[in-house]
Design a protein around this motif. Structure first.
Motif, PDB file in Angstrom:
ATOM      1  N   ARG A 130     -12.524 -42.591 -10.271  1.00 13.07           N
ATOM      2  CA  ARG A 130     -11.317 -41.930 -10.785  1.00 13.07           C
ATOM      3  C   ARG A 130     -10.124 -42.395  -9.968  1.00 13.07           C
ATOM      4  NH1 ARG A 130     -11.555 -35.867 -10.944  1.00 13.07           N
ATOM      5  NH2 ARG A 130      -9.560 -36.292 -11.902  1.00 13.07           N
ATOM      6  N   VAL A 131      -9.069 -42.776 -10.663  1.00 17.42           N
ATOM      7  CA  VAL A 131      -7.856 -43.246 -10.001  1.00 17.42           C
ATOM      8  C   VAL A 131      -6.889 -42.061  -9.888  1.00 17.42           C
ATOM      9  CG1 VAL A 131      -5.918 -44.856 -10.120  1.00 17.42           C
ATOM     10  CG2 VAL A 131      -8.173 -45.552 -10.960  1.00 17.42           C
ATOM     11  N   PRO A 132      -6.482 -41.705  -8.667  1.00 15.28           N
ATOM     12  CA  PRO A 132      -5.519 -40.618  -8.508  1.00 15.28           C
ATOM     13  C   PRO A 132      -4.224 -40.923  -9.275  1.00 15.28           C
ATOM     14  CG  PRO A 132      -6.453 -41.233  -6.385  1.00 15.28           C
ATOM     15  CD  PRO A 132      -6.904 -42.261  -7.386  1.00 15.28           C
ATOM     16  N   LEU A 133      -3.591 -39.898  -9.816  1.00 25.05           N
ATOM     17  CA  LEU A 133      -2.387 -40.086 -10.619  1.00 25.05           C
ATOM     18  C   LEU A 133      -1.275 -40.808  -9.872  1.00 25.05           C
ATOM     19  CD1 LEU A 133      -2.160 -36.668 -12.488  1.00 25.05           C
ATOM     20  CD2 LEU A 133      -2.850 -38.880 -13.411  1.00 25.05           C
ATOM     21  N   GLN A 134      -1.162 -40.598  -8.566  1.00 25.09           N
ATOM     22  CA  GLN A 134      -0.067 -41.210  -7.818  1.00 25.09           C
ATOM     23  C   GLN A 134      -0.308 -42.686  -7.505  1.00 25.09           C
ATOM     24  OE1 GLN A 134      -2.227 -38.837  -6.619  1.00 25.09           O
ATOM     25  NE2 GLN A 134      -1.866 -38.432  -4.463  1.00 25.09           N
ATOM     26  N   VAL A 135      -1.478 -43.221  -7.849  1.00 23.19           N
ATOM     27  CA  VAL A 135      -1.777 -44.637  -7.589  1.00 23.19           C
ATOM     28  C   VAL A 135      -1.461 -45.458  -8.830  1.00 23.19           C
ATOM     29  CG1 VAL A 135      -3.574 -46.309  -7.031  1.00 23.19           C
ATOM     30  CG2 VAL A 135      -3.553 -44.081  -5.897  1.00 23.19           C
ATOM     31  N   PHE A 136      -0.437 -46.294  -8.716  1.00 19.97           N
ATOM     32  CA  PHE A 136      -0.095 -47.195  -9.823  1.00 19.97           C
ATOM     33  C   PHE A 136       0.064 -48.628  -9.347  1.00 19.97           C
ATOM     34  CE2 PHE A 136       3.831 -45.384  -8.261  1.00 19.97           C
ATOM     35  CZ  PHE A 136       4.655 -46.482  -8.123  1.00 19.97           C
ATOM     36  N   ALA A 137      -0.140 -48.859  -8.065  1.00 14.52           N
ATOM     37  CA  ALA A 137      -0.097 -50.189  -7.471  1.00 14.52           C
ATOM     38  C   ALA A 137      -1.093 -50.204  -6.320  1.00 14.52           C
ATOM     39  CB  ALA A 137       1.308 -50.493  -6.955  1.00 14.52           C
ATOM     40  N   THR A 138      -1.525 -51.411  -5.943  1.00 13.05           N
ATOM     41  CA  THR A 138      -2.452 -51.496  -4.815  1.00 13.05           C
ATOM     42  C   THR A 138      -1.896 -52.463  -3.781  1.00 13.05           C
ATOM     43  OG1 THR A 138      -3.724 -53.228  -5.909  1.00 13.05           O
ATOM     44  CG2 THR A 138      -4.501 -50.962  -6.166  1.00 13.05           C
ATOM     45  N   PRO A 139      -2.126 -52.153  -2.528  1.00  5.98           N
ATOM     46  CA  PRO A 139      -2.729 -50.933  -2.020  1.00  5.98           C
ATOM     47  C   PRO A 139      -1.726 -49.776  -2.015  1.00  5.98           C
ATOM     48  CG  PRO A 139      -2.151 -52.331  -0.169  1.00  5.98           C
ATOM     49  CD  PRO A 139      -1.819 -53.097  -1.424  1.00  5.98           C
ATOM     50  N   THR A 140      -2.242 -48.575  -2.102  1.00  6.13           N
ATOM     51  CA  THR A 140      -1.442 -47.359  -1.994  1.00  6.13           C
ATOM     52  C   THR A 140      -2.024 -46.518  -0.873  1.00  6.13           C
ATOM     53  OG1 THR A 140      -0.894 -47.341  -4.351  1.00  6.13           O
ATOM     54  CG2 THR A 140      -0.689 -45.262  -3.172  1.00  6.13           C
ATOM     55  N   TYR A 141      -1.180 -46.090   0.042  1.00 10.41           N
ATOM     56  CA  TYR A 141      -1.615 -45.251   1.165  1.00 10.41           C
ATOM     57  C   TYR A 141      -1.166 -43.823   0.889  1.00 10.41           C
ATOM     58  CZ  TYR A 141      -2.325 -49.641   3.648  1.00 10.41           C
ATOM     59  OH  TYR A 141      -2.749 -50.892   4.023  1.00 10.41           O
ATOM     60  N   ILE A 142      -2.109 -42.879   0.976  1.00  9.78           N
ATOM     61  CA  ILE A 142      -1.834 -41.475   0.679  1.00  9.78           C
ATOM     62  C   ILE A 142      -2.221 -40.644   1.904  1.00  9.78           C
ATOM     63  CG2 ILE A 142      -2.368 -39.538  -0.843  1.00  9.78           C
ATOM     64  CD1 ILE A 142      -3.184 -41.691  -2.953  1.00  9.78           C
ATOM     65  N   LEU A 143      -1.254 -39.902   2.431  1.00 10.76           N
ATOM     66  CA  LEU A 143      -1.478 -39.043   3.589  1.00 10.76           C
ATOM     67  C   LEU A 143      -1.193 -37.608   3.169  1.00 10.76           C
ATOM     68  CD1 LEU A 143      -2.078 -38.735   6.642  1.00 10.76           C
ATOM     69  CD2 LEU A 143       0.392 -39.023   7.025  1.00 10.76           C
ATOM     70  N   ASP A 144      -2.149 -36.734   3.368  1.00 13.45           N
ATOM     71  CA  ASP A 144      -2.003 -35.319   2.984  1.00 13.45           C
ATOM     72  C   ASP A 144      -1.609 -35.177   1.517  1.00 13.45           C
ATOM     73  OD1 ASP A 144      -2.644 -34.364   5.521  1.00 13.45           O
ATOM     74  OD2 ASP A 144      -0.556 -34.368   6.175  1.00 13.45           O
ATOM     75  N   GLY A 145      -2.106 -36.061   0.656  1.00  9.73           N
ATOM     76  CA  GLY A 145      -1.842 -35.971  -0.778  1.00  9.73           C
ATOM     77  C   GLY A 145      -0.532 -36.577  -1.234  1.00  9.73           C
ATOM     78  N   LEU A 146       0.253 -37.119  -0.305  1.00  7.30           N
ATOM     79  CA  LEU A 146       1.549 -37.725  -0.645  1.00  7.30           C
ATOM     80  C   LEU A 146       1.512 -39.225  -0.396  1.00  7.30           C
ATOM     81  CD1 LEU A 146       3.898 -35.095   1.042  1.00  7.30           C
ATOM     82  CD2 LEU A 146       3.319 -35.274  -1.381  1.00  7.30           C
ATOM     83  N   VAL A 147       2.082 -40.001  -1.313  1.00  7.51           N
ATOM     84  CA  VAL A 147       2.161 -41.443  -1.128  1.00  7.51           C
ATOM     85  C   VAL A 147       3.112 -41.741   0.028  1.00  7.51           C
ATOM     86  CG1 VAL A 147       2.892 -43.629  -2.174  1.00  7.51           C
ATOM     87  CG2 VAL A 147       1.667 -41.929  -3.555  1.00  7.51           C
ATOM     88  N   VAL A 148       2.617 -42.457   1.020  1.00  4.16           N
ATOM     89  CA  VAL A 148       3.455 -42.829   2.170  1.00  4.16           C
ATOM     90  C   VAL A 148       3.785 -44.316   2.188  1.00  4.16           C
ATOM     91  CG1 VAL A 148       2.759 -40.897   3.622  1.00  4.16           C
ATOM     92  CG2 VAL A 148       1.435 -43.007   3.695  1.00  4.16           C
ATOM     93  N   SER A 149       3.041 -45.114   1.399  1.00  2.72           N
ATOM     94  CA  SER A 149       3.351 -46.539   1.341  1.00  2.72           C
ATOM     95  C   SER A 149       2.733 -47.151   0.091  1.00  2.72           C
ATOM     96  CB  SER A 149       2.821 -47.264   2.578  1.00  2.72           C
ATOM     97  OG  SER A 149       3.176 -48.633   2.549  1.00  2.72           O
ATOM     98  N   LEU A 150       3.542 -47.900  -0.646  1.00  2.00           N
ATOM     99  CA  LEU A 150       3.045 -48.768  -1.709  1.00  2.00           C
ATOM    100  C   LEU A 150       3.078 -50.163  -1.131  1.00  2.00           C
ATOM    101  CD1 LEU A 150       4.982 -47.386  -4.802  1.00  2.00           C
ATOM    102  CD2 LEU A 150       2.558 -47.111  -4.279  1.00  2.00           C
ATOM    103  N   GLY A 151       1.937 -50.792  -1.053  1.00  2.00           N
ATOM    104  CA  GLY A 151       1.846 -52.068  -0.358  1.00  2.00           C
ATOM    105  C   GLY A 151       1.561 -51.807   1.102  1.00  2.00           C
ATOM    106  N   ASN A 152       1.340 -52.870   1.841  1.00  2.00           N
ATOM    107  CA  ASN A 152       1.013 -52.729   3.263  1.00  2.00           C
ATOM    108  C   ASN A 152       2.268 -52.426   4.068  1.00  2.00           C
ATOM    109  OD1 ASN A 152      -1.732 -53.198   3.022  1.00  2.00           O
ATOM    110  ND2 ASN A 152      -1.420 -55.402   2.940  1.00  2.00           N
TER     111      ASN A 152
END
Length: 76
Positions: free
Chosen positions: A52-74
């Motif tokens: 299952r892909v989390p809703l907030q992931v629309f690009a890779t890599p995506t870093y998620i901390l505490d449920g919030l996107v903190v970085s798209l890409g490295n």
């Protein structure tokens, strides 16, 4: 005298695909992040069957901390 209390674990997950070179670099970054006290690190392979892909992931890599996107890409 101060007493040091353990910090609660904070979840850091990284969504990645297996084909992009930037995602292979992301795995190395996540391996380093595992050495940070207080982080519970998970790598989510978005190419895995049935994943299952989390809703907030629309690009890779995506870093998620505490449920919030903190970085798209490295992060730099």
């Amino acid at each position: 005298m101060a007493i040091a209390l353990p910090l609660p674990e904070r979840p850091l997950s990284m969504g990645r695909c297996s084909s992009a070179s930037v995602c292979r670099e992301a795995v190395l970054i996540v391996q380093e992040a595992r050495s940070i006290a207080g982080l519970e690190v998970t790598v989510v392979n978005l190419d895995a069957p049935g994943q299952r892909v989390p809703l907030q992931v629309f690009a890779t890599p995506t870093y998620i901390l505490d449920g919030l996107v903190v970085s798209l890409g490295n992060p730099a």
